[in-house]
Design a protein around this motif. Structure first.
Motif, PDB file in Angstrom:
ATOM      1  N   GLY A  16       0.680  -1.006   0.127  1.00 48.32           N
ATOM      2  CA  GLY A  16      -0.238  -0.444   0.019  1.00 48.32           C
ATOM      3  C   GLY A  16       0.564   1.172   0.115  1.00 48.32           C
ATOM      4  O   GLY A  16       2.620   0.887  -0.016  1.00 48.32           O
ATOM      5  N   GLU A  17      -0.155   2.613  -0.356  1.00 48.54           N
ATOM      6  CA  GLU A  17       0.544   3.815  -0.120  1.00 48.54           C
ATOM      7  C   GLU A  17       1.703   3.918   0.847  1.00 48.54           C
ATOM      8  O   GLU A  17       3.182   4.837   0.628  1.00 48.54           O
ATOM      9  N   LYS A  18       0.802   3.857   2.246  1.00 49.82           N
ATOM     10  CA  LYS A  18       1.563   4.209   3.374  1.00 49.82           C
ATOM     11  C   LYS A  18       2.864   3.124   3.583  1.00 49.82           C
ATOM     12  O   LYS A  18       4.330   3.344   3.976  1.00 49.82           O
ATOM     13  N   GLU A  19       2.596   1.643   3.301  1.00 51.01           N
ATOM     14  CA  GLU A  19       4.143   0.798   3.553  1.00 51.01           C
ATOM     15  C   GLU A  19       4.727   0.626   2.224  1.00 51.01           C
ATOM     16  O   GLU A  19       5.953   1.138   2.720  1.00 51.01           O
ATOM     17  N   LEU A  20       4.795   1.147   0.999  1.00 49.08           N
ATOM     18  CA  LEU A  20       5.928   1.836   0.523  1.00 49.08           C
ATOM     19  C   LEU A  20       6.176   2.911   0.741  1.00 49.08           C
ATOM     20  O   LEU A  20       7.525   2.971   0.521  1.00 49.08           O
ATOM     21  N   ALA A  21       5.961   3.947   1.655  1.00 51.63           N
ATOM     22  CA  ALA A  21       6.395   5.113   1.979  1.00 51.63           C
ATOM     23  C   ALA A  21       7.386   4.442   2.542  1.00 51.63           C
ATOM     24  O   ALA A  21       8.721   4.888   3.129  1.00 51.63           O
ATOM     25  N   TRP A  22       7.273   3.533   3.287  1.00 54.37           N
ATOM     26  CA  TRP A  22       7.500   3.731   4.884  1.00 54.37           C
ATOM     27  C   TRP A  22       8.380   2.661   4.257  1.00 54.37           C
ATOM     28  O   TRP A  22       9.842   2.967   4.617  1.00 54.37           O
ATOM     29  N   LEU A  23       8.827   1.945   3.592  1.00 52.95           N
ATOM     30  CA  LEU A  23       9.460   0.823   2.832  1.00 52.95           C
ATOM     31  C   LEU A  23      11.507   1.747   2.251  1.00 52.95           C
ATOM     32  O   LEU A  23      12.404   2.128   2.335  1.00 52.95           O
ATOM     33  N   LYS A  24      10.495   2.917   1.709  1.00 55.55           N
ATOM     34  CA  LYS A  24      11.228   3.899   0.680  1.00 55.55           C
ATOM     35  C   LYS A  24      12.420   4.400   2.209  1.00 55.55           C
ATOM     36  O   LYS A  24      13.273   4.983   1.207  1.00 55.55           O
ATOM     37  N   SER A  25      11.554   4.464   3.379  1.00 53.34           N
ATOM     38  CA  SER A  25      12.361   5.281   4.072  1.00 53.34           C
ATOM     39  C   SER A  25      13.320   4.867   5.149  1.00 53.34           C
ATOM     40  O   SER A  25      14.582   5.003   5.756  1.00 53.34           O
ATOM     41  N   ARG A  26      13.216   3.598   5.096  1.00 54.93           N
ATOM     42  CA  ARG A  26      14.493   2.532   4.940  1.00 54.93           C
ATOM     43  C   ARG A  26      15.360   2.177   4.268  1.00 54.93           C
ATOM     44  O   ARG A  26      16.445   1.067   4.831  1.00 54.93           O
ATOM     45  N   LEU A  27      15.503   2.430   3.518  1.00 55.86           N
ATOM     46  CA  LEU A  27      16.379   2.178   2.821  1.00 55.86           C
ATOM     47  C   LEU A  27      18.258   2.175   3.280  1.00 55.86           C
ATOM     48  O   LEU A  27      17.844   3.903   2.650  1.00 55.86           O
ATOM     49  N   TYR A  98      21.094  -1.355  -2.150  1.00 58.69           N
ATOM     50  CA  TYR A  98      19.963  -1.040  -1.487  1.00 58.69           C
ATOM     51  C   TYR A  98      19.567  -1.739  -0.463  1.00 58.69           C
ATOM     52  O   TYR A  98      19.657  -3.129  -1.250  1.00 58.69           O
ATOM     53  N   LEU A  99      19.952  -1.045   0.273  1.00 63.97           N
ATOM     54  CA  LEU A  99      19.405  -2.702   1.531  1.00 63.97           C
ATOM     55  C   LEU A  99      18.242  -2.575   2.646  1.00 63.97           C
ATOM     56  O   LEU A  99      18.642  -1.832   2.661  1.00 63.97           O
ATOM     57  N   LEU A 100      18.039  -3.207   2.566  1.00 63.00           N
ATOM     58  CA  LEU A 100      16.448  -3.591   3.210  1.00 63.00           C
ATOM     59  C   LEU A 100      16.762  -3.763   4.894  1.00 63.00           C
ATOM     60  O   LEU A 100      16.682  -4.981   4.226  1.00 63.00           O
ATOM     61  N   LYS A 101      16.550  -3.270   5.683  1.00 62.53           N
ATOM     62  CA  LYS A 101      16.931  -4.329   6.757  1.00 62.53           C
ATOM     63  C   LYS A 101      16.610  -5.749   7.285  1.00 62.53           C
ATOM     64  O   LYS A 101      14.820  -5.667   7.175  1.00 62.53           O
ATOM     65  N   ALA A 102      16.682  -7.145   7.479  1.00 60.36           N
ATOM     66  CA  ALA A 102      16.292  -7.559   7.529  1.00 60.36           C
ATOM     67  C   ALA A 102      14.907  -7.797   8.508  1.00 60.36           C
ATOM     68  O   ALA A 102      13.688  -8.057   7.919  1.00 60.36           O
ATOM     69  N   LYS A 103      14.851  -7.550   9.735  1.00 60.34           N
ATOM     70  CA  LYS A 103      14.324  -7.034  10.407  1.00 60.34           C
ATOM     71  C   LYS A 103      12.889  -6.212   9.776  1.00 60.34           C
ATOM     72  O   LYS A 103      11.360  -5.752  10.283  1.00 60.34           O
ATOM     73  N   ASP A 104      12.574  -4.908   9.171  1.00 56.22           N
ATOM     74  CA  ASP A 104      12.213  -4.284   8.343  1.00 56.22           C
ATOM     75  C   ASP A 104      11.482  -4.772   7.641  1.00 56.22           C
ATOM     76  O   ASP A 104      10.264  -4.597   7.079  1.00 56.22           O
ATOM     77  N   PHE A 105      12.316  -6.114   7.002  1.00 51.92           N
ATOM     78  CA  PHE A 105      12.095  -6.700   5.475  1.00 51.92           C
ATOM     79  C   PHE A 105      10.322  -8.021   5.869  1.00 51.92           C
ATOM     80  O   PHE A 105       9.370  -7.851   5.580  1.00 51.92           O
ATOM     81  N   ILE A 106      10.733  -8.022   7.532  1.00 51.39           N
ATOM     82  CA  ILE A 106       9.942  -9.551   8.346  1.00 51.39           C
ATOM     83  C   ILE A 106       8.864  -8.844   8.474  1.00 51.39           C
ATOM     84  O   ILE A 106       7.488  -9.001   8.428  1.00 51.39           O
ATOM     85  N   GLN A 107       8.434  -6.866   8.950  1.00 49.46           N
ATOM     86  CA  GLN A 107       7.840  -6.119   9.079  1.00 49.46           C
ATOM     87  C   GLN A 107       6.470  -6.372   8.378  1.00 49.46           C
ATOM     88  O   GLN A 107       5.285  -5.924   8.152  1.00 49.46           O
ATOM     89  N   LEU A 108       7.736  -6.001   6.711  1.00 51.65           N
ATOM     90  CA  LEU A 108       6.638  -5.440   5.344  1.00 51.65           C
ATOM     91  C   LEU A 108       5.963  -7.081   5.554  1.00 51.65           C
ATOM     92  O   LEU A 108       4.526  -6.978   4.824  1.00 51.65           O
TER      93      LEU A 108
END
Length: 598
Positions: A16-27, A98-108
């Motif tokens: 979703g839009e909020k999840e995608l925006a959060w993802l971008k902020s975590r890279l 670009y690295l998405l940390k493991a805990k952030d990936f699991i949260q998604l």
């Protein structure tokens, strides 16, 4: 941070839009010099990497190279899900990721069902999600058969008179009523009543059970509306009965669907059936490509499009045959479609591949003028001439049933590639017009066990190996001048390999997916291999169709060349997996048919 990669594609577009925006902020953007090991065997992965620039190579602990990753490719999801790396990942040149940390990936994964399913499932489910989300899916495609789309069933008993039934239709404002006649359940329409009284001159007090149809076409509540429409098109009807756990709960009317949703498939079908001239058929044929493009653009699955277009194409050819061939000759001739049309796997029109079976040689002279006209009409429909001459206007493809059987015997006792391919072509035949019993006589020829020897089966299977799988030694897609031939590299070896197994085991199915299912039932193929082959073929057909539609305006004609660089990274990844499945299948065929010395 301004991202330099495209996240508006699967699997990230599932968010979703909020999840995608959060993802971008975590890279985080990370750099690796050439030769640096990014992840090593047994190491816990800090997260998943998405390549922005450079090349990363994946190797095993023994140094075996599995694949290389390029721009927008991801690795190593498995290491995050399984807590440690199975392989080593090395930067071959200076690399930015670009690295998405493991805990952030699991949260998604925990916050998005589709995102989670994509990473935790098989190729077929992955590409199904990609296909559904690949474009703007129309409301019609997502709509299901439910209480809002179906009518409440209205019953009459089988003893009700025709005149009383007509009165009930008027009072209930229904053009069709369900009929209870003992344990039987049927349906009667206004057209049935009109035909019974005016054409058959039946008395108005005739029992409605005497004119009702008890061979009901049904759909299950919860099915997609498109599937219901497909059944209506296939059976040439305007309504289906809706069931829930085998109990009738409603009636779904074509006009109700078309008043709410806009689709033209049934309209094309009705134009074909109502055609009174060849010109009418040519107009209907001209609408098929737009129909395919619309359905593809609306997100309809390629299997559903393929099934619908097969139905319409065959109806189109049969109607042309009926308009051109004198009725007195119909019982003397059978028209066969071959190749992808015979297998029911054609979408956009390809070369004419067809044949004729005649009752006896005396029919041929009377028939040829009509066949010449039919050939021209097929050209007008958009079917080009077959470069190999596999057309009923050529003497090699029009014979009596006896001559066809003799030719089959000759082909199967001849190990030449030409004989084997002729046999393969005929084996995909499907009768579409005329006397279909003539084909039963011919088809029985290659089901004789004496002709299906192990040697014949081995020679028959060889063409599946004639084209190399377009994969490099490193496991990447190997391009030729920036493209791959998806038919030679993926579709043909899979289709022909399955066809060879179907020949060996005497199967009557012609469709590749049906053949795979039967081979799985007979334990010739394991369930995993069977599903993998079906998933791969659907993937190849889907990617090819999209590519052909995109290139249609600038490059008319059905190109088999895929520009790999123009594919989305998710499609490149799926394509690579599909080609690896084909490669493994070919290796299995080599062992199965003892073709090691080829």
């Amino acid at each position: 941070m301004s991202l330099q990669i495209n996240l508006d594609q699967p699997p990230f577009s599932f968010l979703g839009e909020k999840e995608l925006a959060w993802l971008k902020s975590r890279l985080d953007l990370v750099f690796f010099p050439a030769g640096e090991v990014i992840l090593d065997v047994g190491q816990a992965s800090p997260g998943i990497y998405i390549l922005y620039k450079g090349v990363v190579e994946e190797t095993g602990s023994d140094g075996q190279v599995f694949t290389q990753y390029g721009t927008e490719d991801m690795f190593d999801v498995r290491a995050v899900l399984e807590s440690s790396c199975k392989h080593r990942f090395t930067a071959i040149e200076e690399t930015l990721c670009y690295l998405l940390k493991a805990k952030d990936f699991i949260q998604l994964l925990n916050s998005s069902d589709d995102f989670s399913v994509y990473f935790r499932t098989d190729l077929g489910t992955q590409q199904s999600l990609v296909e559904q989300r690949g474009g703007e899916v129309s409301e019609f495609i997502l709509a299901q058969v439910d209480s809002d789309t179906m009518r409440t069933p209205v019953y009459v008993t089988g003893q009700t008179t025709l005149v009383r039934t007509a009165g009930m239709m008027r009072d209930e404002k229904h053009d069709a009523l369900l009929v209870r006649d003992g344990d039987r359940r049927g349906i009667v329409t206004g057209s049935d009543l009109l035909h019974a009284v005016l054409n058959d001159s039946l008395p108005k007090d005739t029992r409605v059970a005497d004119v009702a149809c008890f061979d009901l076409v049904t759909v299950e509540e919860g099915e997609y509306l498109f599937n219901a429409l497909l059944k209506m098109t296939q059976h040439q009807i305007e309504r289906v009965v809706v069931t829930r756990n085998q109990e009738i709960v409603g009636v779904l009317e074509l006009m109700d669907m078309l008043s709410t949703f806009s689709t033209h498939s049934h309209i094309v079908a009705m134009r074909i059936e109502q055609a009174r001239s060849l010109e009418d058929l040519i107009v209907a044929a001209g609408r098929l490509e737009n129909l395919i493009a619309n359905l593809s653009g609306q997100g309809v699955k390629v299997m559903a499009i393929m099934s619908l277009i097969t139905t319409l194409n065959r109806r189109l050819i049969r109607k042309a045959f009926e308009l051109l061939v004198p009725e007195k000759l119909n019982s003397q001739v059978c028209l066969l479609v071959l190749g992808s049309e015979g297998r029911g796997e054609q979408i956009l029109k390809t070369d004419q591949d067809n044949a004729i079976i005649i009752r006896d040689d005396h029919v041929k002279d009377a028939l040829m003028p009509s066949l010449q006209k039919l050939h021209q009409v097929l050209l007008d429909f958009g079917y080009p001439r077959c470069p190999g001459g596999v057309m009923f206007i050529n003497d090699a493809w029009i014979h009596t049933a006896g001559d066809w059987r003799a030719r089959v015997g000759k082909w199967l006792n001849n190990s030449s590639p030409e004989a084997m391919m002729n046999m393969a072509i005929l084996m995909d035949a499907e009768p579409v017009a005329g006397n279909k019993e003539l084909f039963d006589e011919v088809r029985s020829a290659w089901h004789q066990e004496s002709l299906r020897s192990s040697i014949a089966s081995s020679w028959f299977a060889r063409p599946a190996l004639q084209f190399e799988t377009p994969l490099t030694l490193l496991g990447n897609i190997r391009e030729d001048h920036g493209a791959i031939d998806i038919k030679k590299g993926g579709i043909f070896p899979l289709v022909h390999g399955v066809r060879a197994l179907a020949f060996e085991h005497g199967l009557y199915e012609t469709n590749t997916f049906d053949r795979i299912d039967r081979l799985s039932e007979q334990e010739v193929l394991s369930p995993d291999v069977a599903q993998g082959l079906k998933d791969s073929l659907v993937l190849f057909l889907r990617i090819r169709l999209r590519h052909q539609l995109e290139k249609a305006e600038k490059n008319p004609g059905l190109t088999q060349q895929l520009k790999v660089s123009e594919l989305r990274s998710v499609d490149r990844s799926l394509l690579r997996h599909g080609l690896h499945r084909v490669k493994k299948f070919k290796q299995w065929l080599i062992s199965h048919y003892h073709l090691e010395n080829l």
